[in-house]
Write an enzyme that holds these catalytic residues in place. Structure first.
Site, PDB file in Angstrom:
ATOM      1  CB  SER A  33      -5.373   6.448  10.356  1.00  0.00           C
ATOM      2  OG  SER A  33      -4.412   7.484  10.292  1.00  0.00           O
ATOM      3  CG  HIS A  89      -1.674   5.284  10.766  1.00  0.00           C
ATOM      4  ND1 HIS A  89      -2.346   5.731   9.647  1.00  0.00           N
ATOM      5  CD2 HIS A  89      -1.156   4.075  10.423  1.00  0.00           C
ATOM      6  CE1 HIS A  89      -2.234   4.829   8.686  1.00  0.00           C
ATOM      7  NE2 HIS A  89      -1.528   3.818   9.132  1.00  0.00           N
ATOM      8  CG  ASP A 134      -1.911   1.824   5.951  1.00  0.00           C
ATOM      9  OD1 ASP A 134      -1.621   0.843   5.235  1.00  0.00           O
ATOM     10  OD2 ASP A 134      -1.517   1.955   7.126  1.00  0.00           O
TER      11      ASP A 134
END
EC number: 3.1.1.61
Length: 336
Positions: free
Chosen positions: A159, A186, A279
């Protein structure tokens, strides 16, 4: 949420103020007209979130992002009037820790609340991330599967800070690496194709967007390419799905890692790189429970030590390694 605006264009600042006004909980705590001013103000009064322009005098948004994440870290979203023209700067800023990118809301014409919606939606998601919400429940581990086929897969999630980390990792692998690689970063689907091209150019590997219905294949690096989740199906092919709808970020690293744990019929390694939030941590743990090797990036080499920290906290990672040591480790596990 306390929000700061960094932009040298008065019209853009006004557009952002108007967009934020649709959500009474958002408060603009300061405005900076260049990156250097933003670095100073952030040190004095660190906000929850910074809306950062890219092209500014004195210090641009890329360098300001790097400085802020090193000195007074907070969530940063890049806001630009032309994402496609600034694609390489966007990836550079994300490599330093920026979380996401969005277009500057338009002023005049159309529905102003509708124009503000993409920005407000991203801010809502980031609010969940920085709020450290409780991890969602996960399905129980599936029964162990036979690995007689000996197919090889490296599943990677990243991310904030991910583009730069992925560049380093992929550069350390040979063009004909013996395992398939699937990346979940992401990034908005508007930027996914550009990111694949950028990584391919930087690494020399065959990096492209994952296509619906194709299986992971050795020698190919497949990047999740839509705002839907990507998952592995029972038949070994990849699919995009809107479910589960309650996942904050799309595509979700947890969703992909869990599908690998449940359905991959071969050898696999899960790798969780730099990023804010948690995540990927639960999915990585599920992979470990299924007997797969799992690796998390260490704190010192992470631009944002959020996701790897969450993985370490729940004992999801078999190994915790500096970024530059991950590619050599993969070559040890999957030699030619």
């Amino acid at each position: 949420m306390k929000i700061a605006i960094v932009n040298d264009m008065p019209l853009a600042v006004e557009a952002l103020r108007r967009a934020l006004a649709f959500e009474p909980a958002h408060q603009v705590v300061w405005v900076a007209s260049n990156g250097a001013e933003a670095v100073r103000l952030c040190a004095e009064n660190t906000p929850d979130l910074i809306l950062m322009d890219l092209i500014m005098p004195v210090m641009d948004g890329v360098e300001a992002t790097r400085r802020i994440m090193a000195e007074s870290p907070c969530a940063i979203v890049i806001v630009t009037v032309d994402r496609q023209q600034n694609v390489h700067r966007v990836f550079e800023a994300m490599g330093h820790g920026a979380l996401d990118v969005v277009d500057t809301p338009a002023i005049g014409g159309g529905n102003p609340q509708e124009a503000a919606a993409p920005l407000l939606r991203k801010i809502l998601n980031i609010g969940w991330l920085i709020g450290e919400k409780t991890a969602r429940s996960r399905p129980a581990p599936a029964a162990p599967r036979s690995t007689a086929s000996r197919q090889r897969l490296v599943a990677i999630g990243s991310s904030a800070g991910g583009p730069a980390a992925l560049e380093v990792l992929l550069k350390g692998l040979p063009r004909h690496f013996s395992a398939a690689i699937v990346l979940v970063q992401h990034v908005d689907q508007v930027f996914a194709a550009g990111m694949a091209e950028w990584l391919a150019s930087a690494s020399g590997l065959d990096v492209r967007l994952a296509r619906e219905g194709e299986p992971p294949q050795a020698g190919a690096v497949l990047l999740a390419g839509t705002n839907h989740h990507i998952r592995l199906l029972k038949n070994g092919t990849l699919a995009y799905t809107a479910e589960p709808v309650n996942e904050i970020y799309r595509p979700s690293i947890d969703v992909f890692f869990e599908s690998v744990a449940n359905y991959w019929n071969g050898d696999a390694v899960g790798v969780l790189l730099t990023g804010m939030g948690r995540d990927g941590a639960q999915g990585l743990k599920l992979m470990r429970q299924q007997g797969y090797l799992t690796i998390a990036q260490d704190q010192q080499s992470s631009a944002v030590y959020g996701m790897p920290k969450a993985a370490a906290a729940i004992d999801a990672a078999v190994e915790i390694r500096p970024l530059e040591k991950i590619a050599p480790r993969l070559l040890e596990i999957f030699p030619k």
